[in-house]
Write a protein that holds these residues in place. Structure first.
Motif, PDB file in Angstrom:
ATOM      1  N   MET A   1       0.840  -1.199   0.000  1.00 37.00           N
ATOM      2  CA  MET A   1       0.000   0.000   0.000  1.00 37.00           C
ATOM      3  C   MET A   1       0.874   1.248   0.000  1.00 37.00           C
ATOM      4  N   SER A   2       0.523   2.198  -0.842  1.00 40.53           N
ATOM      5  CA  SER A   2       1.229   3.475  -0.900  1.00 40.53           C
ATOM      6  C   SER A   2       0.362   4.579  -0.324  1.00 40.53           C
ATOM      7  N   ARG A   3       1.034   5.565   0.244  1.00 40.87           N
ATOM      8  CA  ARG A   3       0.356   6.779   0.699  1.00 40.87           C
ATOM      9  C   ARG A   3       0.517   7.828  -0.393  1.00 40.87           C
ATOM     10  N   VAL A   4      -0.613   8.261  -0.950  1.00 37.66           N
ATOM     11  CA  VAL A   4      -0.583   9.071  -2.167  1.00 37.66           C
ATOM     12  C   VAL A   4      -1.258  10.421  -1.923  1.00 37.66           C
ATOM     13  N   GLY A   5      -0.535  11.487  -2.225  1.00 38.40           N
ATOM     14  CA  GLY A   5      -1.113  12.819  -2.177  1.00 38.40           C
ATOM     15  C   GLY A   5      -1.734  13.169  -3.516  1.00 38.40           C
ATOM     16  N   ILE A   6      -2.901  13.769  -3.471  1.00 40.41           N
ATOM     17  CA  ILE A   6      -3.605  14.185  -4.693  1.00 40.41           C
ATOM     18  C   ILE A   6      -3.778  15.695  -4.644  1.00 40.41           C
ATOM     19  N   LEU A   7      -3.269  16.359  -5.659  1.00 42.33           N
ATOM     20  CA  LEU A   7      -3.405  17.812  -5.747  1.00 42.33           C
ATOM     21  C   LEU A   7      -4.026  18.150  -7.090  1.00 42.33           C
ATOM     22  N   GLY A   8      -5.268  18.606  -7.043  1.00 43.90           N
ATOM     23  CA  GLY A   8      -5.969  18.964  -8.266  1.00 43.90           C
ATOM     24  C   GLY A   8      -6.085  20.469  -8.410  1.00 43.90           C
ATOM     25  N   GLY A   9      -6.408  20.904  -9.603  1.00 42.40           N
ATOM     26  CA  GLY A   9      -6.581  22.332  -9.840  1.00 42.40           C
ATOM     27  C   GLY A   9      -6.556  22.635 -11.318  1.00 42.40           C
ATOM     28  N   THR A  10      -6.849  23.871 -11.640  1.00 39.81           N
ATOM     29  CA  THR A  10      -6.748  24.277 -13.036  1.00 39.81           C
ATOM     30  C   THR A  10      -5.288  24.364 -13.463  1.00 39.81           C
ATOM     31  N   PHE A  11      -4.397  24.717 -12.497  1.00 43.02           N
ATOM     32  CA  PHE A  11      -2.974  24.902 -12.804  1.00 43.02           C
ATOM     33  C   PHE A  11      -2.829  25.815 -14.019  1.00 43.02           C
ATOM     34  N   ASN A  12      -3.355  27.004 -13.871  1.00 43.95           N
ATOM     35  CA  ASN A  12      -3.535  27.929 -14.993  1.00 43.95           C
ATOM     36  C   ASN A  12      -2.855  29.279 -14.746  1.00 43.95           C
ATOM     37  N   PRO A  13      -1.510  29.295 -14.536  1.00 47.27           N
ATOM     38  CA  PRO A  13      -0.562  28.190 -14.642  1.00 47.27           C
ATOM     39  C   PRO A  13      -0.211  27.617 -13.267  1.00 47.27           C
ATOM     40  N   ILE A  14       0.500  26.497 -13.281  1.00 46.87           N
ATOM     41  CA  ILE A  14       1.042  25.947 -12.038  1.00 46.87           C
ATOM     42  C   ILE A  14       2.164  26.858 -11.552  1.00 46.87           C
ATOM     43  N   HIS A  15       2.254  27.063 -10.234  1.00 44.11           N
ATOM     44  CA  HIS A  15       3.271  27.958  -9.679  1.00 44.11           C
ATOM     45  C   HIS A  15       3.934  27.308  -8.471  1.00 44.11           C
ATOM     46  N   LYS A  16       4.901  28.007  -7.913  1.00 52.16           N
ATOM     47  CA  LYS A  16       5.687  27.433  -6.820  1.00 52.16           C
ATOM     48  C   LYS A  16       4.856  27.190  -5.569  1.00 52.16           C
ATOM     49  N   GLY A  17       3.784  27.933  -5.388  1.00 52.33           N
ATOM     50  CA  GLY A  17       2.904  27.694  -4.251  1.00 52.33           C
ATOM     51  C   GLY A  17       2.303  26.298  -4.297  1.00 52.33           C
ATOM     52  N   HIS A  18       1.913  25.858  -5.498  1.00 53.38           N
ATOM     53  CA  HIS A  18       1.376  24.501  -5.650  1.00 53.38           C
ATOM     54  C   HIS A  18       2.407  23.456  -5.240  1.00 53.38           C
ATOM     55  N   ILE A  19       3.628  23.628  -5.727  1.00 50.06           N
ATOM     56  CA  ILE A  19       4.672  22.645  -5.442  1.00 50.06           C
ATOM     57  C   ILE A  19       5.047  22.667  -3.963  1.00 50.06           C
ATOM     58  N   MET A  20       5.064  23.852  -3.362  1.00 46.93           N
ATOM     59  CA  MET A  20       5.371  23.942  -1.937  1.00 46.93           C
ATOM     60  C   MET A  20       4.313  23.238  -1.100  1.00 46.93           C
ATOM     61  N   MET A  21       3.047  23.360  -1.484  1.00 44.11           N
ATOM     62  CA  MET A  21       1.976  22.637  -0.794  1.00 44.11           C
ATOM     63  C   MET A  21       2.210  21.136  -0.867  1.00 44.11           C
TER      64      MET A  21
END
Length: 208
Positions: free
Chosen positions: A1-21
């Motif tokens: 079993m893996s522990r998986v993070g899911i991050l959804g969004g428009t990513f319009n555009p994707i930025h460093k805040g998304h990656i930091m989260m």
């Protein structure tokens, strides 16, 4: 079993805040991997400012190119139509029945979860990882969890620290100002935006 993070969004555009989260949750929650899921048509946003999904997918791939344990899923784009989270999570759980999911989101989204479409199904399929806007926000998130969505079956982790607060709207509104954008966008993402003249960017703008 893996522990998986899911991050959804428009990513319009994707930025460093998304990656930091994503990185913050990956480290603190001991996640094995992160799946980024760009939306097709989000039910709560107008579509007029959304660039083509092929561009948003490529920007996501570029943004995580140098990070381990990341993948970019086309599940919502391939499905088309409105991107309801309960459908996506049900499909992911069918694909990966043994994995434990953590749905990563900021405070604003977290505080509306009880009003999402079929929230009980969301809570059956995933844990929620909520990130506060600032240091004083933790109490509000904890109260909302205890008083509202825990009674609906939610299992949530309220993260202790905020991360970089920036919106994709702010980036689009300042797309011609490299001095503002350079600290907020991955260098490869910035160059991709300029090369493809996305969001009305100025061709020839530099990002060193």
């Amino acid at each position: 079993m893996s522990r998986v993070g899911i991050l959804g969004g428009t990513f319009n555009p994707i930025h460093k805040g998304h990656i930091m989260m994503a990185e913050y949750c990956k480290e603190e929650l001991k996640l094995d991997k992160i799946i980024l899921i760009p939306t097709y048509t989000p039910p709560h946003k107008a579509n007029k400012d959304l660039v083509d999904e092929a561009h948003r997918l490529e920007m996501c791939r570029l943004a995580v190119e140098n990070y381990s344990g990341y993948s970019v899923s086309e599940i919502e784009i391939e499905r088309k139509g409105k991107s309801y989270s309960y459908i996506t999570l049900t499909d992911l759980k069918n694909l990966y029945p043994d994995d434990e999911f953590y749905f990563i989101m900021g405070a604003d989204m977290f505080l509306t979860l009880d009003k999402w479409k079929n929230p009980e199904i969301i809570f059956q399929k995933t844990n929620i990882a909520a990130i506060p806007r600032d240091e004083s926000d933790y109490k509000n998130l904890e109260e909302y969890y205890q008083n509202v969505i825990s009674k609906m079956g939610a299992k949530a982790v309220i993260m202790k620290k905020p991360v970089l607060q920036v919106s994709s709207t702010y980036i689009r509104n300042n797309i011609t100002k490299p001095e503002i954008l350079k600290p907020l966008l991955d260098n490869k993402v910035y160059k991709y935006i300029v090369k493809n003249n996305l969001y009305g960017s100025v061709i020839g703008a530099e990002c060193q």
